[in-house]
Write an enzyme that holds these catalytic residues in place. Sequence first.
Site, mmCIF file in Angstrom:
data_model
loop_
_atom_site.group_PDB
_atom_site.id
_atom_site.type_symbol
_atom_site.label_atom_id
_atom_site.label_comp_id
_atom_site.label_asym_id
_atom_site.label_seq_id
_atom_site.Cartn_x
_atom_site.Cartn_y
_atom_site.Cartn_z
ATOM 1 N N LYS A 55 51.224 92.107 4.353
ATOM 2 C CA LYS A 55 51.704 93.242 4.753
ATOM 3 C C LYS A 55 50.532 94.323 4.358
ATOM 4 C CE LYS A 55 56.194 92.057 5.864
ATOM 5 N NZ LYS A 55 56.735 92.454 6.975
ATOM 6 N N SER A 302 50.857 83.829 5.592
ATOM 7 C CA SER A 302 51.395 85.178 5.778
ATOM 8 C C SER A 302 51.532 85.711 4.133
ATOM 9 C CB SER A 302 52.615 85.116 6.777
ATOM 10 O OG SER A 302 53.455 84.872 6.251
#
Length: 317
Positions: A55, A302
């Site tokens: 992110k 991720s």
Amino acid sequence: MTSSQLTPADIVEAARRLGDRVRRTPIMSDPEIDDLLGASVFFKCEQLQLTGSFKLRGASHAVGLLPEDCPGVATHSSGNHGAALARAASERGFEAHVVMPENAVRFKVDAVRRNGGQVHFCAPNQAAREAGLAAWVERGFEAVPPYDDDRIIAGQGSCALEMLEQVDGLDTLLAPVGGGGLLAGTALAAATREKGIEVIGAEPEGADDTARSLALGRRVTNHQPETIADGLRALIGERNLGIIAERVTEVITVPETTIVDAMALIAERLKQVIEPSGAVSVAAMLKDPERWRGRRIGVILSGGNLDAERLVEAWRR
């Protein structure tokens, strides 16, 4: 579907802008995992990114485009985007306000605050999150949404672009999908290569809004996610869905038990701690091992923002 004007060239430009503001995360592999799948599997370790997830790429790219006189930024987030935006904003001297569901993982709430963000809780549904963000925008703060934003998508695409520079000859890219920024960016990054690269998404069966949206040909609105993968509970973004529908081969849904199995596999074989959301792309491979035989696969892990205290409590019980 809301259209996006992003092109593969925009991913390359976003990566250039990011420079050294994000970490060039390593690639890992394991011969036993390769044997299990009959494939060559390469893991992109975004759990080792600053703030613990991919992110930071999108957040840093978006914040980097804001003018010096920006009064501050605001977003809604289940955690990872909020922490990333708080860090990116802090580096530029901006305030960061993060609207979070009241059932957010406490570890992730603390991470937002550690990175300089101010947390504002809301009811655990999409409408409440969006209303909370709108209130801060009305006060003059710049909205930096967690996924349905071209600046974010372009920044997230730098992850796959980096992987394609690190590993030659990949024919498949696997990425998780929640709001869709990472998967959409991955698909655009894959298109920078002349050789065709298949892009496949993965999401929990209990949060299968992307798969249902693709099947219907429109974005679903009835979304009540039930999954351990808290980072993938968001409803797929409009522009993200448009890119995914055009450029992604398939979105595979996986059961909760397989997500847990994937976390255990990565811990056992790579000695890496990943959160449930980060394990979903691995779970897609475990669900149907025969499918991947003979391929060279790039898998994005991720994130790794796991609440260790909760794991210890579960073990003690």
